[in-house]
Scaffold this motif. Structure first.
Motif, PDB file in Angstrom:
ATOM      1  N   ARG A 158      -9.255  -2.050  -0.154  1.00  0.00           N
ATOM      2  CA  ARG A 158      -9.421  -1.058   0.905  1.00  0.00           C
ATOM      3  C   ARG A 158     -10.766  -1.085   1.615  1.00  0.00           C
ATOM      4  NH1 ARG A 158      -9.180   4.203  -1.855  1.00  0.00           N
ATOM      5  NH2 ARG A 158      -9.532   4.949   0.256  1.00  0.00           N
ATOM      6  N   ASP A 204      -4.102   5.922   9.229  1.00  0.00           N
ATOM      7  CA  ASP A 204      -4.572   4.590   8.841  1.00  0.00           C
ATOM      8  C   ASP A 204      -6.019   4.341   9.238  1.00  0.00           C
ATOM      9  OD1 ASP A 204      -2.243   3.820   7.584  1.00  0.00           O
ATOM     10  OD2 ASP A 204      -1.379   2.943   9.389  1.00  0.00           O
ATOM     11  N   SER A 206      -5.587   2.480   2.768  1.00  0.00           N
ATOM     12  CA  SER A 206      -4.669   1.648   1.985  1.00  0.00           C
ATOM     13  C   SER A 206      -4.981   0.173   2.205  1.00  0.00           C
ATOM     14  CB  SER A 206      -3.211   1.906   2.398  1.00  0.00           C
ATOM     15  OG  SER A 206      -3.012   1.456   3.734  1.00  0.00           O
ATOM     16  N   LYS A 207      -4.483  -0.645   1.313  1.00  0.00           N
ATOM     17  CA  LYS A 207      -4.604  -2.103   1.456  1.00  0.00           C
ATOM     18  C   LYS A 207      -3.937  -2.553   2.753  1.00  0.00           C
ATOM     19  CE  LYS A 207      -3.184  -6.460  -0.761  1.00  0.00           C
ATOM     20  NZ  LYS A 207      -2.753  -7.070   0.494  1.00  0.00           N
ATOM     21  N   GLU A 208      -2.774  -1.980   3.046  1.00  0.00           N
ATOM     22  CA  GLU A 208      -2.021  -2.351   4.239  1.00  0.00           C
ATOM     23  C   GLU A 208      -2.809  -2.037   5.519  1.00  0.00           C
ATOM     24  OE1 GLU A 208       0.345  -2.144   0.756  1.00  0.00           O
ATOM     25  OE2 GLU A 208      -0.794  -0.490   1.660  1.00  0.00           O
TER      26      GLU A 208
END
Length: 174
Positions: A24, A113, A138-140
């Motif tokens: 992250r 995000d 988040s990683k995404e």
């Protein structure tokens, strides 16, 4: 020594590192020649910030720069790009402001995000170490930011800041 030669020497000496520290977090580090109060001002005064922030190679133009740098204050940057008919706005809120040492702000244009950015300024003799940390939810979200190219301009942007600080330091007599 003239400003151009000083800038070239600085650019060779100081290098920007951009590292993904976790799923992250993205961390950008660079030492700048000059005291922390001058480097901090370049980050917090709109008339200074707009002179170095946008990487010249990306084709963006900064149309407006509003910054109310205080806890709870907001910022809004509006850019144009020849490939886009509509201007792009980046905005958020300052969560922490410690003069000459630390800034924390939200990046609200990404909605949930959006990253939280922390920038620290550590004076080390005649230099100031700047560490910028973007913490994504988040990683995404970080994966998407990297894939979009939005994280790729830090080296150029920090080079521009280094060059700008030479002229700024000369004008205020460091």
């Amino acid at each position: 020594m003239d400003a151009k030669r000083e800038s070239e020497r600085t650019a060779m000496k100081n290098r920007t590192t951009v590292e993904r520290k976790s799923d992250r977090e993205l961390v950008v580090t660079r030492a700048f020649n000059g005291p922390a109060h001058i480097v901090f001002e370049a980050w917090t005064k709109p008339e200074l910030f707009k002179r170095w922030w946008v990487p010249k190679s990306c084709g963006l133009s900064l149309l407006s720069c509003e910054m109310d740098v205080r806890v709870g204050g907001t910022y809004r940057l509006v850019f144009s790009h020849p490939a886009s008919q509509e201007p792009m706005a980046f905005f958020g809120r300052y969560n922490e402001v410690r003069p000459h040492s630390r800034l924390v702000w939200t990046n609200d244009e990404g909605g949930e995000d959006g990253a939280v950015t922390t920038v620290t300024f550590e004076e080390r003799g005649a230099e100031t170490l700047v560490v910028l940390r973007d913490l994504y939810p988040s990683k995404e979200a970080l994966d998407a930011a990297i894939a979009s190219g939005s994280t790729s301009g830090f080296s150029e942007t920090f080079d521009q800041l280094d060059e700008f600080l030479v002229t700024l330091g000369d004008s205020v007599g460091r």
